[in-house]
Design an enzyme around this catalytic site. Structure first.
Site, mmCIF file in Angstrom:
data_model
loop_
_atom_site.group_PDB
_atom_site.id
_atom_site.type_symbol
_atom_site.label_atom_id
_atom_site.label_comp_id
_atom_site.label_asym_id
_atom_site.label_seq_id
_atom_site.Cartn_x
_atom_site.Cartn_y
_atom_site.Cartn_z
ATOM 1 N N ARG A 22 8.243 4.621 -4.470
ATOM 2 C CA ARG A 22 8.303 3.557 -3.446
ATOM 3 C C ARG A 22 7.281 2.467 -3.736
ATOM 4 O O ARG A 22 7.526 1.286 -3.473
ATOM 5 C CB ARG A 22 8.103 4.147 -2.052
ATOM 6 C CG ARG A 22 8.333 3.093 -0.964
ATOM 7 C CD ARG A 22 8.249 3.665 0.425
ATOM 8 N NE ARG A 22 6.955 4.249 0.691
ATOM 9 C CZ ARG A 22 6.657 5.003 1.749
ATOM 10 N NH1 ARG A 22 7.596 5.273 2.643
ATOM 11 N NH2 ARG A 22 5.452 5.498 1.918
ATOM 12 N N GLU A 63 11.599 2.060 14.415
ATOM 13 C CA GLU A 63 10.742 3.177 13.988
ATOM 14 C C GLU A 63 9.511 3.222 14.880
ATOM 15 O O GLU A 63 9.371 2.414 15.796
ATOM 16 C CB GLU A 63 10.383 3.084 12.501
ATOM 17 C CG GLU A 63 9.936 1.723 12.046
ATOM 18 C CD GLU A 63 9.794 1.586 10.536
ATOM 19 O OE1 GLU A 63 9.800 2.586 9.804
ATOM 20 O OE2 GLU A 63 9.643 0.434 10.099
ATOM 21 N N ARG A 65 -7.074 -20.528 -2.147
ATOM 22 C CA ARG A 65 -6.107 -20.338 -1.071
ATOM 23 C C ARG A 65 -4.944 -21.316 -1.250
ATOM 24 O O ARG A 65 -5.126 -22.530 -1.127
ATOM 25 C CB ARG A 65 -6.783 -20.519 0.289
ATOM 26 C CG ARG A 65 -5.848 -20.177 1.452
ATOM 27 C CD ARG A 65 -6.586 -20.182 2.775
ATOM 28 N NE ARG A 65 -5.676 -19.824 3.865
ATOM 29 C CZ ARG A 65 -4.860 -20.687 4.471
ATOM 30 N NH1 ARG A 65 -4.860 -21.956 4.126
ATOM 31 N NH2 ARG A 65 -4.047 -20.284 5.438
ATOM 32 N N TYR A 123 0.828 -1.205 0.000
ATOM 33 C CA TYR A 123 0.000 0.000 0.000
ATOM 34 C C TYR A 123 0.863 1.256 0.000
ATOM 35 O O TYR A 123 2.073 1.180 0.213
ATOM 36 C CB TYR A 123 -0.973 -0.005 1.188
ATOM 37 C CG TYR A 123 -0.360 0.332 2.544
ATOM 38 C CD1 TYR A 123 0.482 -0.561 3.192
ATOM 39 C CD2 TYR A 123 -0.620 1.542 3.170
ATOM 40 C CE1 TYR A 123 1.030 -0.251 4.432
ATOM 41 C CE2 TYR A 123 -0.075 1.864 4.419
ATOM 42 C CZ TYR A 123 0.757 0.957 5.040
ATOM 43 O OH TYR A 123 1.298 1.258 6.257
ATOM 44 N N LYS A 169 6.463 -1.847 1.866
ATOM 45 C CA LYS A 169 5.279 -1.302 2.552
ATOM 46 C C LYS A 169 4.103 -2.271 2.376
ATOM 47 O O LYS A 169 3.191 -2.030 1.578
ATOM 48 C CB LYS A 169 4.961 0.096 2.015
ATOM 49 C CG LYS A 169 4.080 0.928 2.945
ATOM 50 C CD LYS A 169 4.137 2.383 2.570
ATOM 51 C CE LYS A 169 3.136 3.236 3.318
ATOM 52 N NZ LYS A 169 3.287 3.262 4.773
ATOM 53 N N LEU A 197 11.136 1.183 7.084
ATOM 54 C CA LEU A 197 10.562 1.654 5.829
ATOM 55 C C LEU A 197 11.331 2.903 5.381
ATOM 56 O O LEU A 197 11.587 3.779 6.215
ATOM 57 C CB LEU A 197 9.086 2.017 6.047
ATOM 58 C CG LEU A 197 8.330 2.400 4.777
ATOM 59 C CD1 LEU A 197 8.002 1.150 3.970
ATOM 60 C CD2 LEU A 197 7.052 3.154 5.110
HETATM 61 N N1 PDD Z 1 2.808 4.984 7.465
HETATM 62 N N2 PDD Z 1 7.463 3.655 9.018
HETATM 63 C C1 PDD Z 1 6.304 2.968 8.992
HETATM 64 C C2 PDD Z 1 6.276 1.634 9.621
HETATM 65 C C3 PDD Z 1 5.168 3.518 8.393
HETATM 66 O O1 PDD Z 1 4.025 2.809 8.372
HETATM 67 C C4 PDD Z 1 5.240 4.809 7.818
HETATM 68 C C5 PDD Z 1 4.060 5.464 7.151
HETATM 69 C C6 PDD Z 1 6.471 5.489 7.873
HETATM 70 C C7 PDD Z 1 6.654 6.853 7.275
HETATM 71 O O2 PDD Z 1 6.690 6.796 5.866
HETATM 72 P P1 PDD Z 1 6.190 8.020 4.991
HETATM 73 O O3 PDD Z 1 6.943 9.208 5.453
HETATM 74 O O4 PDD Z 1 6.541 7.642 3.610
HETATM 75 O O5 PDD Z 1 4.706 8.164 5.230
HETATM 76 C C8 PDD Z 1 7.555 4.880 8.469
HETATM 77 C C9 PDD Z 1 1.632 5.492 6.787
HETATM 78 C C10 PDD Z 1 1.460 6.962 6.892
HETATM 79 C C11 PDD Z 1 0.416 4.703 7.245
HETATM 80 O O6 PDD Z 1 0.557 3.502 7.370
HETATM 81 O O7 PDD Z 1 -0.660 5.278 7.428
#
Ligand code: PDD
Length: 284
Positions: A52, A179, A100, A33, A147, A204
């Protein structure tokens, strides 16, 4: 108000958008996503998110049904159809519908979906107050650079934080901060150096992280990309998260211990300000 969503090439009322129970995104979390912020009806850091997205797909041997200008046009159209001034676009691509089977299909037909959500991204009250976090072990899989929609652990961690009266969790592996549950974690040392984890499979590659680091360097702030411990974070002058939907978000308390004087620090505030200013200027 009912939204118009995009599903496999069709614009549908959200109530009419249906995905099979055999979809591999549903049965195996076999999906990736992206989340892109919208401000003033424009896309923030779009090209970073689009790049990305392709990378995540490539790492998992999947393809995006739309590329380049076509993908951008769908983003623009979903904003227009839903009249989004401020908020976000959620895009998901799964490996599609199949019986599945743990073995991935040879010729998957991806399920491509997008929806919008309104959110006040500029006037975020937490940007003024800062947030509190608790530390929790990082129990996610080790390819966090992709992601994927495997978000059970991050949602569990954030829920734990809320149940303990905090706003978010910072995740720890071998004593080091990886993170936040859904954001990149940063600290600012007492000498004003910004420290953030270097890129690898364990975090990420945040798009907001990349922009913030560029802007920090341009503003003459020293940046160190390296792992840091939870103890170093607790001793830091400032701490903050970055993400597409919260931009630069101050962290003022970790595990009940105040960071700095317990209010958003000057470097964090400055970075939020220059991030917002430059992203509004470059939004498309
Ligand atoms: N999440 N690390 C993780 C685990 C994340 O899920 C996200 C973003 C980030 C920051 O990445 P970016 O700056 O590209 O948004 C770092 C999004 C916002 C979400 O899951 O809603």
């Amino acid at each position: 108000m009912s939204r118009t969503v995009y599903l496999n090439g069709e614009w549908l009322d959200e109530a009419d958008a249906k995905i099979s129970i055999f979809d591999r995104g549903y049965t195996f979390a076999d999906a990736i996503y992206e989340v892109t912020a919208v401000v003033g009806g424009k896309l923030i850091d779009y090209h970073g998110h689009a790049a990305r997205l392709q990378r995540s797909l490539g790492e998992l041997g999947m393809k995006c049904p739309y590329e380049g200008e076509d993908l951008l046009a769908i983003h623009r159209e979903i904003v227009a159809r839903n009249n989004i001034e401020e908020g976000m676009i959620y895009l998901q691509i799964s490996r599609g519908v199949d019986d599945r089977d743990f073995i991935m299909p040879d010729k998957p037909v991806p399920t491509f979906s997008m929806f919008t959500q309104t959110k006040k991204v500029l006037e975020n009250p937490y940007a003024k107050s800062g947030i509190s976090v608790i530390s929790l072990p990082d129990w996610r899989w080790e390819r966090r650079d992709i992601k994927t929609v495997q978000l059970l652990y991050p949602t569990w961690a954030k829920t734990q934080a809320h149940q303990q009266g905090a706003d978010d969790a910072w995740l720890i592996e071998e004593g080091l901060v990886t993170e936040a549950s859904s954001a990149t974690a940063h600290i600012v040392k007492k000498d004003g150096t910004l420290v953030t984890r270097d890129l690898s499979h364990v975090i990420l590659p945040g798009i907001t992280r990349a922009s913030t680091l560029d802007l920090a360097r341009e503003a003459g702030i020293k940046v160190e990309e390296r792992p840091f411990t939870l103890d170093e974070a607790k001793q830091a002058a400032e701490a903050f998260n970055t993400s597409a939907t919260n931009f630069v978000l101050p962290v003022v308390n970790i595990d009940g211990e105040q960071i700095g004087d317990g209010t958003p620090g000057p470097i964090t505030r400055k970075l939020r300000e220059i991030y917002v200013k430059s992203r509004l200027a470059t939004a498309i």
